[in-house]
Scaffold this active site. Structure first.
Site, PDB file in Angstrom:
ATOM      1  N   PRO A  35       2.700  21.309  -6.044  1.00 42.42           N
ATOM      2  CA  PRO A  35       1.478  21.864  -6.622  1.00 42.42           C
ATOM      3  C   PRO A  35       0.871  22.925  -5.703  1.00 42.42           C
ATOM      4  O   PRO A  35       0.898  22.764  -4.483  1.00 42.42           O
ATOM      5  CB  PRO A  35       0.528  20.670  -6.725  1.00 42.42           C
ATOM      6  CG  PRO A  35       1.346  19.462  -6.505  1.00 42.42           C
ATOM      7  CD  PRO A  35       2.602  19.874  -5.820  1.00 42.42           C
ATOM      8  N   GLY A  36       0.363  23.963  -6.288  1.00 38.93           N
ATOM      9  CA  GLY A  36      -0.360  24.963  -5.514  1.00 38.93           C
ATOM     10  C   GLY A  36       0.510  26.021  -4.872  1.00 38.93           C
ATOM     11  O   GLY A  36       0.022  26.837  -4.101  1.00 38.93           O
ATOM     12  N   GLY A  67       2.050  28.372  -6.473  1.00 38.23           N
ATOM     13  CA  GLY A  67       1.980  29.644  -7.193  1.00 38.23           C
ATOM     14  C   GLY A  67       2.870  29.734  -8.424  1.00 38.23           C
ATOM     15  O   GLY A  67       3.220  30.830  -8.841  1.00 38.23           O
ATOM     16  N   LYS A  68       3.216  28.603  -9.008  1.00 37.77           N
ATOM     17  CA  LYS A  68       4.101  28.632 -10.177  1.00 37.77           C
ATOM     18  C   LYS A  68       3.388  29.248 -11.381  1.00 37.77           C
ATOM     19  O   LYS A  68       3.928  30.127 -12.054  1.00 37.77           O
ATOM     20  CB  LYS A  68       4.573  27.206 -10.523  1.00 37.77           C
ATOM     21  CG  LYS A  68       5.353  26.558  -9.400  1.00 37.77           C
ATOM     22  CD  LYS A  68       5.854  25.183  -9.771  1.00 37.77           C
ATOM     23  CE  LYS A  68       4.738  24.170  -9.963  1.00 37.77           C
ATOM     24  NZ  LYS A  68       3.968  23.897  -8.738  1.00 37.77           N
ATOM     25  N   THR A  69       2.184  28.789 -11.640  1.00 37.27           N
ATOM     26  CA  THR A  69       1.411  29.323 -12.758  1.00 37.27           C
ATOM     27  C   THR A  69       1.169  30.813 -12.552  1.00 37.27           C
ATOM     28  O   THR A  69       1.330  31.625 -13.470  1.00 37.27           O
ATOM     29  CB  THR A  69       0.071  28.576 -12.869  1.00 37.27           C
ATOM     30  OG1 THR A  69       0.331  27.173 -12.899  1.00 37.27           O
ATOM     31  CG2 THR A  69      -0.678  28.973 -14.112  1.00 37.27           C
ATOM     32  N   HIS A 128      -5.021   7.033  21.815  1.00 39.40           N
ATOM     33  CA  HIS A 128      -3.934   7.133  20.846  1.00 39.40           C
ATOM     34  C   HIS A 128      -3.501   8.598  20.677  1.00 39.40           C
ATOM     35  O   HIS A 128      -2.315   8.932  20.824  1.00 39.40           O
ATOM     36  CB  HIS A 128      -4.410   6.536  19.511  1.00 39.40           C
ATOM     37  CG  HIS A 128      -3.399   6.582  18.410  1.00 39.40           C
ATOM     38  ND1 HIS A 128      -2.753   5.458  17.958  1.00 39.40           N
ATOM     39  CD2 HIS A 128      -2.935   7.610  17.670  1.00 39.40           C
ATOM     40  CE1 HIS A 128      -1.917   5.800  16.991  1.00 39.40           C
ATOM     41  NE2 HIS A 128      -2.018   7.099  16.786  1.00 39.40           N
ATOM     42  N   GLU A 129      -4.468   9.451  20.425  1.00 35.68           N
ATOM     43  CA  GLU A 129      -4.142  10.867  20.205  1.00 35.68           C
ATOM     44  C   GLU A 129      -3.632  11.524  21.483  1.00 35.68           C
ATOM     45  O   GLU A 129      -2.727  12.363  21.441  1.00 35.68           O
ATOM     46  CB  GLU A 129      -5.348  11.630  19.668  1.00 35.68           C
ATOM     47  CG  GLU A 129      -5.805  11.200  18.271  1.00 35.68           C
ATOM     48  CD  GLU A 129      -4.711  11.271  17.217  1.00 35.68           C
ATOM     49  OE1 GLU A 129      -3.827  12.140  17.316  1.00 35.68           O
ATOM     50  OE2 GLU A 129      -4.722  10.423  16.307  1.00 35.68           O
ATOM     51  N   HIS A 181       0.040  10.881  21.741  1.00 33.60           N
ATOM     52  CA  HIS A 181       0.839  11.814  20.938  1.00 33.60           C
ATOM     53  C   HIS A 181       0.913  13.174  21.628  1.00 33.60           C
ATOM     54  O   HIS A 181       1.978  13.784  21.735  1.00 33.60           O
ATOM     55  CB  HIS A 181       0.183  12.055  19.572  1.00 33.60           C
ATOM     56  CG  HIS A 181       0.339  10.929  18.587  1.00 33.60           C
ATOM     57  ND1 HIS A 181       1.552  10.387  18.273  1.00 33.60           N
ATOM     58  CD2 HIS A 181      -0.581  10.280  17.829  1.00 33.60           C
ATOM     59  CE1 HIS A 181       1.378   9.435  17.358  1.00 33.60           C
ATOM     60  NE2 HIS A 181       0.084   9.348  17.070  1.00 33.60           N
ATOM     61  N   ASP A 226       2.219   6.168  11.762  1.00 33.96           N
ATOM     62  CA  ASP A 226       3.169   6.669  12.760  1.00 33.96           C
ATOM     63  C   ASP A 226       4.464   5.882  12.700  1.00 33.96           C
ATOM     64  O   ASP A 226       5.552   6.433  12.753  1.00 33.96           O
ATOM     65  CB  ASP A 226       2.586   6.519  14.167  1.00 33.96           C
ATOM     66  CG  ASP A 226       1.348   7.370  14.378  1.00 33.96           C
ATOM     67  OD1 ASP A 226       1.198   8.369  13.658  1.00 33.96           O
ATOM     68  OD2 ASP A 226       0.538   7.018  15.255  1.00 33.96           O
TER      69      ASP A 226
HETATM   70  P1  ADP Z   1       0.906  25.884  -9.116  1.00 37.93           P
HETATM   71  O1  ADP Z   1       0.943  26.332 -10.530  1.00 37.93           O
HETATM   72  O2  ADP Z   1       2.225  26.017  -8.412  1.00 37.93           O
HETATM   73  O3  ADP Z   1       0.331  24.539  -8.917  1.00 37.93           O
HETATM   74  P2  ADP Z   1      -0.961  27.991  -8.928  1.00 37.93           P
HETATM   75  O4  ADP Z   1      -0.166  29.123  -9.405  1.00 37.93           O
HETATM   76  O5  ADP Z   1      -1.886  27.373  -9.917  1.00 37.93           O
HETATM   77  O6  ADP Z   1      -0.033  26.865  -8.322  1.00 37.93           O
HETATM   78  O7  ADP Z   1      -1.729  28.444  -7.623  1.00 37.93           O
HETATM   79  C1  ADP Z   1      -3.078  28.141  -7.412  1.00 37.93           C
HETATM   80  C2  ADP Z   1      -3.747  29.263  -6.658  1.00 37.93           C
HETATM   81  O8  ADP Z   1      -3.237  29.367  -5.329  1.00 37.93           O
HETATM   82  C3  ADP Z   1      -3.510  30.602  -7.272  1.00 37.93           C
HETATM   83  O9  ADP Z   1      -4.462  30.878  -8.229  1.00 37.93           O
HETATM   84  C4  ADP Z   1      -3.599  31.547  -6.086  1.00 37.93           C
HETATM   85  O10 ADP Z   1      -4.942  31.902  -5.834  1.00 37.93           O
HETATM   86  C5  ADP Z   1      -3.127  30.716  -4.946  1.00 37.93           C
HETATM   87  N1  ADP Z   1      -1.723  30.999  -4.658  1.00 37.93           N
HETATM   88  C6  ADP Z   1      -0.703  30.139  -4.737  1.00 37.93           C
HETATM   89  N2  ADP Z   1       0.452  30.717  -4.378  1.00 37.93           N
HETATM   90  C7  ADP Z   1       0.169  31.993  -4.093  1.00 37.93           C
HETATM   91  C8  ADP Z   1       0.935  33.115  -3.662  1.00 37.93           C
HETATM   92  N3  ADP Z   1       2.258  33.037  -3.456  1.00 37.93           N
HETATM   93  N4  ADP Z   1       0.297  34.284  -3.450  1.00 37.93           N
HETATM   94  C9  ADP Z   1      -1.028  34.402  -3.639  1.00 37.93           C
HETATM   95  N5  ADP Z   1      -1.813  33.379  -4.049  1.00 37.93           N
HETATM   96  C10 ADP Z   1      -1.231  32.185  -4.258  1.00 37.93           C
HETATM   97 ZN    ZN Z   2      -0.946   8.361  15.572  1.00 40.55          ZN
HETATM   98 MG    MG Z   3      -0.106  25.276 -11.962  1.00 42.02          MG
END
Ligand code: ADP
Ligand code: ZN
Ligand code: MG
Length: 610
Positions: free
Chosen positions: A203-204, A206-208, A423-424, A427, A500
């Site tokens: 997730p996150g 940049g697939k969408t 602990h830290e 590490h 850990d």
């Molecule tokens: P996914 O669909 O993979 O969960 P999103 O495409 O929804 O991720 O990404 C969420 C946000 O993160 C985007 O709107 C953008 O602002 C940022 N982001 C993610 N990947 C990139 C990228 N490669 N370049 C620029 N912005 C990115």
């Molecule tokens: Zn630890």
């Molecule tokens: Mg998405």
């Protein structure tokens, strides 16, 4: 999920109708006219005033309405007892009255409430039954209409340049863009363009964004819908949504259909537990039918995104469906640097901000994390009334975004603080001393807000393609450092090291069962697919090896961990001064930087040599 979303309006409508009817009838009944009984009696006594009277008994005897003509005008009033009025008139010797038949409200009027209720009931039943029978052929009231949001050319102004990093992925998709732009070029030479492209990644990442950029680059409409939108409400609705979505798309070809979170519909059939999986199968079947149904070069490209490709039904990945797979991974250092560039646009930076260094310290961050990081930094700057972002804003936000919020408010006992500090520090020392791991970027005993009492963050120098045995061993040693420090300093040990220990065991297990790094077990892969769903299908998954091998594996894992434990103990004991001074500094400052930490070693060297 709100299961009745599509219906919530109907009970309200029925209720309003019922209330309206009741109000209407009561108003009618309560309407006693412009006259009163007392007045009437007085007029009767006067003898001359009233010329004619009509008694209209109600159905509910003995009440009724009296109409009296007086001075050429008609007056009326309501009475609870028509008999009494009649008697009154006779008493006054008044006989010029007529009595109408009992007013009976029509059957409809009488039963309207029940009629409405019965109608509503039939309506609901009909909807359920028809929904179940014909796999979504039901178009009543648009309940099954796809709720795909359609973005048309012009509205979607996302281009490849907005997607930073991901160069290979863009290259893969370039061809799709080109096809959408000039389909003839491909059809002329009889090329078959893929119908479906599936983007796979955490997730996150940049697939969408990427899917939108493809539509943007090609300048075609973009229909997007999320898998979770399909799977809701009643059986058959999802399937009918799929049909509508494709029907819409066909009218607008060339275009892109984007199905986000496709795993919600396209889970392997016949697995999973509970409720709505009939619904899901129908939706999935419909999706497959639609994808098979449109011609190869019709100008529709279906893109989908998921972070769980392993749980997808294999049918969906067959040729002619989603036969193109594009892996969208977490960005590497360079990618992160480029993503940062995208997201610092419009955010003035102070002189001390070092984006290269931020890119280096954010290994594992996704694009969304980085965007979030810069946004948080801007907020932090704004809070302090600054018009630009300084490095400290980013440092603060880094902790918030990367490892949870700095929660200074929670009360931590001195003892807890001391244990966490040691602990830290444990590490951190191992990170520093061992050659293939670290160096330490920061050591902190500020709770992360996600369960960890503190954190020691290494600074990754570069992203490596593969791991070595030596580095894996060092990773295990570092993992055990926290626990070892606790053992050395306190009489008791805490539960704080469970994570850990888990990661150390995981690494050791992978070394033995996946990477053939144990001579005793040999170059054999014994690993089961840990990413598989562990319910349904996999219940029956056999382990595939015998008791002897199992105990050999366990023995080797234990040996590796034990040796690493010994080594961790040795190194920390050797640097016990640093352990104490580091813990002391941590307790004092809660968080120390790389320079402060490394200074502890040189200070020690200085004092030793004196
Ligand atoms: P996914 O669909 O993979 O969960 P999103 O495409 O929804 O991720 O990404 C969420 C946000 O993160 C985007 O709107 C953008 O602002 C940022 N982001 C993610 N990947 C990139 C990228 N490669 N370049 C620029 N912005 C990115
Ligand atoms: Zn630890
Ligand atoms: Mg998405």
């Amino acid at each position: 999920m709100n299961k009745r979303r599509g219906f919530s309006i109907w009970p309200v409508v029925v209720l309003i109708l019922m209330i309206a009817y009741m109000l209407y009838t009561t108003i009618q009944r309560g309407n006693t006219g412009n006259y009163s009984y007392t007045q009437f009696v007085r007029d009767l006594e006067a003898g001359t005033a009233i010329s004619q009277v009509v008694i209209e008994p109600n159905q509910e005897l003995p009440s009724g309405t009296i109409y009296a003509m007086k001075d050429g005008k008609q007056y009326s009033f309501y009475t609870a007892d028509v008999g009494r009025v009649e008697q009154e008139m006779l008493d006054h010797g008044y006989t010029n009255y007529t009595t109408t038949d009992v007013v009976r409200p029509s059957w409809i009027e009488q039963n309207i409430v029940y009629l409405i209720m019965a109608g509503a009931l039939i309506f609901f039943l009909f909807f359920f039954i028809s929904g179940q029978q014909n796999a979504g052929g039901n178009k009543m009231m648009n309940f099954g209409k796809s709720r795909a949001r359609m973005t048309r050319e012009g509205v979607n102004n996302i281009r490849f340049k907005n997607v930073a990093g991901l160069e290979e992925e863009k290259e893969d998709l370039e061809e799709i863009v080109d096809f959408l732009k000039n389909p003839q070029k491909y059809t002329k030479v009889g090329a078959r363009i893929p119908k479906g492209v599936i983007l796979v990644g955490p997730p996150g990442t940049g697939k969408t964004l990427m899917a939108k950029a493809v539509a943007g680059e090609a300048g075609v409409p973009f229909f997007s819908i999320s898998g979770s939108d399909f799977v809701e409400m009643y059986v058959g609705v999802g399937a009918s949504r799929v049909r509508d979505l494709f029907a819409d798309a066909k009218k607008n070809a060339p275009c892109i259909i984007f199905i986000d979170e496709i795993d919600a519909v396209a889970r392997r059939r016949g697995t999973g537990m509970g409720g709505s999986h009939d619904e899901r199968e129908q939706t999935l079947n419909q999706l497959l039918v639609e994808m098979d149904g449109f011609g190869v070069n019709e100008g529709i490209i279906v893109m989908a995104a998921t972070n769980r490709v392993d749980i997808l039904d294999p049918a969906i990945l067959r040729p002619g469906r989603f036969d193109r797979k594009v892996a969208v991974g977490r960005p590497d250092v360079r990618g992160r640097r480029e993503i940062l560039d995208v997201h610092v646009k419009g955010k003035p930076l102070g002189d001390d901000v070092d984006l290269d260094q931020i890119a280096q310290t954010t290994a594992g961050f996704t694009g969304a994390d980085l965007e979030n990081l810069m946004n948080e930094s801007a907020i932090a700057a704004a809070k302090e009334g600054r018009a630009y972002i300084v490095q400290n804003d980013i440092r603060q936000s880094f902790v918030r975004v990367g490892i949870g919020k700095e929660k200074k408010s929670r009360v931590i006992s001195d003892k807890e603080k001391r244990i966490t500090a040691y602990h830290e520090a444990g590490h951190a020392i191992l990170f520093h001393v061992l050659p293939d791991v670290g160096p330490v970027y920061s050591v902190s005993i500020i709770p992360t807000g996600i369960g960890a009492a503190g954190s020691t963050m290494p600074l990754p120098e570069k992203d490596e393609m593969f791991n070595t045995k030596g580095k894996m061993i060092q990773d295990i040693i570092v993992s055990l450092g926290g626990r070892v420090a606790e053992e050395l300093i306190f009489d008791d040990i805490t539960t704080g090291a469970s994570q850990d220990i888990k990661s150390a065991t995981g690494t050791a297990k992978a070394m033995v069962t996946q990477f053939g790094m144990s001579d005793k077990v040999g170059l054999i892969c014994y690993a089961d697919d840990e990413n598989e769903v562990f319910i349904g299908r996999d219940l029956a998954h056999a382990r595939g090896y015998g008791e002897n091998v199992a105990s050999a594996i366990d023995g080797e894992i234990k040996r590796i961990i034990d040796e690493c434990h010994q080594e961790a103990r040795r190194i920390i004991t050797e640097h016990i001064d640093v352990l104490h001074s580091c813990a002391k500094l941590l307790i004092e400052k809660e968080k120390i930087s790389r320079e402060e930490f490394e200074a502890l070693f040189t200070d020690k060297a200085l004092t030793d040599s004196q």
